[in-house]
Design a protein around this motif. Structure first.
Motif, PDB file in Angstrom:
ATOM      1  N   MET A   1      -0.178  -0.098 -17.837  1.00  0.00           N
ATOM      2  CA  MET A   1       0.171   1.021 -16.954  1.00  0.00           C
ATOM      3  C   MET A   1       0.355   0.514 -15.525  1.00  0.00           C
ATOM      4  O   MET A   1      -0.500  -0.203 -15.004  1.00  0.00           O
ATOM      5  CB  MET A   1      -0.931   2.084 -16.993  1.00  0.00           C
ATOM      6  CG  MET A   1      -0.673   3.296 -16.101  1.00  0.00           C
ATOM      7  SD  MET A   1       0.721   4.299 -16.642  1.00  0.00           S
ATOM      8  CE  MET A   1       0.068   4.989 -18.158  1.00  0.00           C
ATOM      9  N   THR A   2       1.475   0.858 -14.918  1.00  0.00           N
ATOM     10  CA  THR A   2       1.738   0.466 -13.536  1.00  0.00           C
ATOM     11  C   THR A   2       0.844   1.273 -12.602  1.00  0.00           C
ATOM     12  O   THR A   2       0.847   2.504 -12.629  1.00  0.00           O
ATOM     13  CB  THR A   2       3.213   0.718 -13.182  1.00  0.00           C
ATOM     14  OG1 THR A   2       4.041   0.003 -14.107  1.00  0.00           O
ATOM     15  CG2 THR A   2       3.517   0.259 -11.772  1.00  0.00           C
ATOM     16  N   THR A   3       0.077   0.579 -11.770  1.00  0.00           N
ATOM     17  CA  THR A   3      -0.882   1.264 -10.903  1.00  0.00           C
ATOM     18  C   THR A   3      -0.193   1.881  -9.691  1.00  0.00           C
ATOM     19  O   THR A   3       0.872   1.438  -9.247  1.00  0.00           O
ATOM     20  CB  THR A   3      -1.972   0.302 -10.428  1.00  0.00           C
ATOM     21  OG1 THR A   3      -1.358  -0.798  -9.733  1.00  0.00           O
ATOM     22  CG2 THR A   3      -2.777  -0.225 -11.599  1.00  0.00           C
ATOM     23  N   ILE A   4      -0.848   2.906  -9.150  1.00  0.00           N
ATOM     24  CA  ILE A   4      -0.328   3.629  -7.996  1.00  0.00           C
ATOM     25  C   ILE A   4      -1.476   3.998  -7.066  1.00  0.00           C
ATOM     26  O   ILE A   4      -2.629   4.133  -7.487  1.00  0.00           O
ATOM     27  CB  ILE A   4       0.415   4.927  -8.414  1.00  0.00           C
ATOM     28  CG1 ILE A   4      -0.330   5.624  -9.565  1.00  0.00           C
ATOM     29  CG2 ILE A   4       1.862   4.668  -8.751  1.00  0.00           C
ATOM     30  CD1 ILE A   4       0.308   6.902 -10.059  1.00  0.00           C
ATOM     31  N   GLY A   5      -1.154   4.150  -5.805  1.00  0.00           N
ATOM     32  CA  GLY A   5      -2.093   4.644  -4.811  1.00  0.00           C
ATOM     33  C   GLY A   5      -1.317   5.393  -3.748  1.00  0.00           C
ATOM     34  O   GLY A   5      -0.136   5.100  -3.503  1.00  0.00           O
ATOM     35  N   VAL A   6      -1.951   6.364  -3.126  1.00  0.00           N
ATOM     36  CA  VAL A   6      -1.259   7.225  -2.170  1.00  0.00           C
ATOM     37  C   VAL A   6      -2.061   7.320  -0.882  1.00  0.00           C
ATOM     38  O   VAL A   6      -3.289   7.451  -0.903  1.00  0.00           O
ATOM     39  CB  VAL A   6      -1.042   8.644  -2.748  1.00  0.00           C
ATOM     40  CG1 VAL A   6      -0.384   9.560  -1.716  1.00  0.00           C
ATOM     41  CG2 VAL A   6      -0.197   8.581  -4.007  1.00  0.00           C
ATOM     42  N   GLU A   7      -1.348   7.240   0.228  1.00  0.00           N
ATOM     43  CA  GLU A   7      -1.915   7.526   1.548  1.00  0.00           C
ATOM     44  C   GLU A   7      -1.248   8.788   2.090  1.00  0.00           C
ATOM     45  O   GLU A   7      -0.027   8.939   1.979  1.00  0.00           O
ATOM     46  CB  GLU A   7      -1.670   6.368   2.510  1.00  0.00           C
ATOM     47  CG  GLU A   7      -2.323   5.067   2.086  1.00  0.00           C
ATOM     48  CD  GLU A   7      -1.800   3.862   2.840  1.00  0.00           C
ATOM     49  OE1 GLU A   7      -2.488   2.833   2.850  1.00  0.00           O
ATOM     50  OE2 GLU A   7      -0.690   3.940   3.408  1.00  0.00           O
TER      51      GLU A   7
ATOM     52  N   GLN B   1      -4.893  13.326  14.440  1.00  0.00           N
ATOM     53  CA  GLN B   1      -4.474  12.957  13.093  1.00  0.00           C
ATOM     54  C   GLN B   1      -5.597  12.223  12.368  1.00  0.00           C
ATOM     55  O   GLN B   1      -6.433  11.567  12.999  1.00  0.00           O
ATOM     56  CB  GLN B   1      -3.256  12.018  13.141  1.00  0.00           C
ATOM     57  CG  GLN B   1      -1.997  12.607  13.745  1.00  0.00           C
ATOM     58  CD  GLN B   1      -0.965  11.526  14.017  1.00  0.00           C
ATOM     59  OE1 GLN B   1      -1.142  10.700  14.904  1.00  0.00           O
ATOM     60  NE2 GLN B   1       0.104  11.526  13.235  1.00  0.00           N
ATOM     61  N   VAL B   2      -5.591  12.334  11.048  1.00  0.00           N
ATOM     62  CA  VAL B   2      -6.437  11.509  10.189  1.00  0.00           C
ATOM     63  C   VAL B   2      -5.602  11.083   8.991  1.00  0.00           C
ATOM     64  O   VAL B   2      -4.595  11.716   8.658  1.00  0.00           O
ATOM     65  CB  VAL B   2      -7.709  12.250   9.704  1.00  0.00           C
ATOM     66  CG1 VAL B   2      -8.654  12.523  10.861  1.00  0.00           C
ATOM     67  CG2 VAL B   2      -7.342  13.534   8.979  1.00  0.00           C
ATOM     68  N   GLU B   3      -6.040  10.014   8.352  1.00  0.00           N
ATOM     69  CA  GLU B   3      -5.342   9.509   7.169  1.00  0.00           C
ATOM     70  C   GLU B   3      -6.331   9.361   6.027  1.00  0.00           C
ATOM     71  O   GLU B   3      -7.481   8.968   6.240  1.00  0.00           O
ATOM     72  CB  GLU B   3      -4.701   8.151   7.466  1.00  0.00           C
ATOM     73  CG  GLU B   3      -3.954   7.553   6.281  1.00  0.00           C
ATOM     74  CD  GLU B   3      -3.373   6.179   6.589  1.00  0.00           C
ATOM     75  OE1 GLU B   3      -2.145   6.070   6.660  1.00  0.00           O
ATOM     76  OE2 GLU B   3      -4.163   5.222   6.754  1.00  0.00           O
ATOM     77  N   VAL B   4      -5.878   9.677   4.821  1.00  0.00           N
ATOM     78  CA  VAL B   4      -6.698   9.447   3.632  1.00  0.00           C
ATOM     79  C   VAL B   4      -5.955   8.496   2.703  1.00  0.00           C
ATOM     80  O   VAL B   4      -4.725   8.400   2.741  1.00  0.00           O
ATOM     81  CB  VAL B   4      -7.027  10.759   2.886  1.00  0.00           C
ATOM     82  CG1 VAL B   4      -7.751  11.729   3.808  1.00  0.00           C
ATOM     83  CG2 VAL B   4      -5.778  11.399   2.292  1.00  0.00           C
ATOM     84  N   ALA B   5      -6.714   7.797   1.882  1.00  0.00           N
ATOM     85  CA  ALA B   5      -6.135   6.859   0.926  1.00  0.00           C
ATOM     86  C   ALA B   5      -6.870   6.991  -0.399  1.00  0.00           C
ATOM     87  O   ALA B   5      -8.101   6.893  -0.443  1.00  0.00           O
ATOM     88  CB  ALA B   5      -6.241   5.426   1.441  1.00  0.00           C
ATOM     89  N   THR B   6      -6.126   7.215  -1.468  1.00  0.00           N
ATOM     90  CA  THR B   6      -6.749   7.305  -2.784  1.00  0.00           C
ATOM     91  C   THR B   6      -7.159   5.914  -3.257  1.00  0.00           C
ATOM     92  O   THR B   6      -6.630   4.903  -2.783  1.00  0.00           O
ATOM     93  CB  THR B   6      -5.778   7.891  -3.825  1.00  0.00           C
ATOM     94  OG1 THR B   6      -4.764   6.916  -4.129  1.00  0.00           O
ATOM     95  CG2 THR B   6      -5.142   9.174  -3.337  1.00  0.00           C
ATOM     96  N   PRO B   7      -8.068   5.840  -4.208  1.00  0.00           N
ATOM     97  CA  PRO B   7      -8.287   4.561  -4.897  1.00  0.00           C
ATOM     98  C   PRO B   7      -7.049   4.192  -5.716  1.00  0.00           C
ATOM     99  O   PRO B   7      -6.123   4.997  -5.868  1.00  0.00           O
ATOM    100  CB  PRO B   7      -9.484   4.852  -5.809  1.00  0.00           C
ATOM    101  CG  PRO B   7     -10.050   6.147  -5.356  1.00  0.00           C
ATOM    102  CD  PRO B   7      -8.944   6.905  -4.706  1.00  0.00           C
ATOM    103  N   VAL B   8      -7.044   2.996  -6.257  1.00  0.00           N
ATOM    104  CA  VAL B   8      -5.983   2.601  -7.179  1.00  0.00           C
ATOM    105  C   VAL B   8      -6.085   3.475  -8.429  1.00  0.00           C
ATOM    106  O   VAL B   8      -7.163   3.635  -9.006  1.00  0.00           O
ATOM    107  CB  VAL B   8      -6.111   1.115  -7.559  1.00  0.00           C
ATOM    108  CG1 VAL B   8      -5.054   0.734  -8.590  1.00  0.00           C
ATOM    109  CG2 VAL B   8      -5.991   0.242  -6.318  1.00  0.00           C
TER     110      VAL B   8
END
Length: 364
Positions: A1-7, A50-57
């Motif tokens: 499965m190709t991994t993904i992450g989102v900011e 502003q703030v930023e969030v980042a998901t895990p892989v």
């Protein structure tokens, strides 16, 4: 499965006035105290509103959606303790007459010295999708192949029509604002990874950028992770629209990987045509026409159908076809975030826009 992450990047707004408030450090500190947030999942941004969030892989879109909702709720709760709310919109409907404070970090202070007016107007929020790739050389091949589809993704994600209390006429004003940095816009075509690295090093040696983080192309090779990073997307009002875009981006990358492995020829499109196509997408969103990879104007619906057809095998292989297709069709019926903001503006003025943004930012 190709991994993904989102900011995702969010604004902090006063719920009464709709104005940005410089409470980033306080919200960041409060969010970090909660049990729902792990280290480095919530970060500061250039400006204190502003703030930023980042998901895990992640391996699945369900994981992405769950993490985005978790992070939106955690940061939203932290914001409310300081009297503000998070806003998942790519530009603020209103701004103060004075600039918002810059976050006190050396890199951000240097940017303020370099381009004070650009920094003052950098109240723009994007969504960045990272897709795992086997190597940097492979990532470069993917970058060359997906660049022709980036304008369509921008049109689909458009969520920034307002600026300083009025309609800009653009569906994605964020795209226009971000294009003013020295190295920005559509990524160029590279012969190979050596060509890429040589050209990036020249930008550094000339002082045109201070670090590779200032490669503000709409897609780029990540300097921190073994991924390709697609950056052409406005942050989305609804978390499930963010999931839909993540699925499309991953499918585009998977399709490019398959084409490269099979030795399929790249779709050739001149840089100036792609740059103009991106401007056209930012201007019109899905309300008119888009320019296809062959340089022809097509109705937006036709172009999106072509995009879905192009990535259909990859969506099927990952099990994402039904979910992504359904969400695309819903968006075509209800409109992009830009369309919905304009509808709210027409019905109830700026207060209605603020209410819409704040309500949808923490709902699925």
């Amino acid at each position: 499965m190709t991994t993904i992450g989102v900011e995702e990047e969010y604004l902090l707004l006063d719920p009464v006035t709709g104005l940005p408030v410089p409470l980033g450090d306080k919200v960041l500190a409060t969010a970090g105290l909660g049990h729902l947030v792990a280290d480095h999942e919530v970060q500061c941004e250039l400006l204190q509103a502003q703030v930023e969030v980042a998901t895990p892989v992640c391996g699945t879109l369900e994981e992405v959606g769950g993490h985005l909702l978790r992070l939106r709720h955690a940061v939203g709760a932290a914001a409310e303790t300081h009297g503000c709310r998070i806003a998942a919109c790519a530009t603020p409907p209103l701004r103060h007459g004075r600039p918002v404070a810059v976050t006190d970090q050396a890199r951000y202070r240097a940017m303020l010295t370099q381009a004070p007016q650009l920094v003052a107007e950098q109240l723009v929020n994007g969504m960045h999708v990272h897709v795992g790739v086997p190597s940097r050389e492979t990532a470069l091949q993917v970058l060359n192949r997906i660049r022709v589809w980036l304008p369509a993704l921008t049109a689909l994600s458009a969520n920034s029509p307002l600026w300083d209390g009025h309609d800009t006429g653009f569906a994605s004003w964020r795209t226009v604002i971000f294009s003013r940095w020295p190295v920005s816009g559509m990524p160029p075509h590279f012969a190979d990874i050596a060509d890429h690295d040589r050209r990036v090093q020249r930008l550094l040696d000339c002082g045109l950028i201070s670090d590779t983080g200032q490669l503000y192309w709409q897609a780029r090779l990540s300097a921190r992770y073994p991924t390709i990073e697609v950056r052409c997307l406005d942050v989305q009002l609804r978390a499930d629209d963010a999931v839909m875009l993540t699925g499309l981006v991953r499918a585009l990358v998977q399709t490019a990987l398959a084409e490269s492995t099979a030795g399929a020829p790249e779709l050739h499109c001149e840089q100036e045509l792609l740059q103009g196509s991106m401007w056209h997408a930012a201007r019109h969103g899905l309300s008119g026409t888009l320019v296809d990879p062959g340089g022809r104007q097509r109705r937006a619906g036709e172009m999106l159908y072509e995009l879905l057809r192009h990535v259909a095998p990859a969506l099927d292989a990952s099990g994402d076809s039904r979910q992504v297709t359904a969400l695309v069709h819903r968006l075509l019926q209800s409109g992009t975030g830009a369309d919905r903001q304009r509808d709210a503006l027409a019905q109830g003025g700026l207060p209605a826009v603020t209410d819409l943004i704040l309500a949808q930012s923490t709902t699925p």
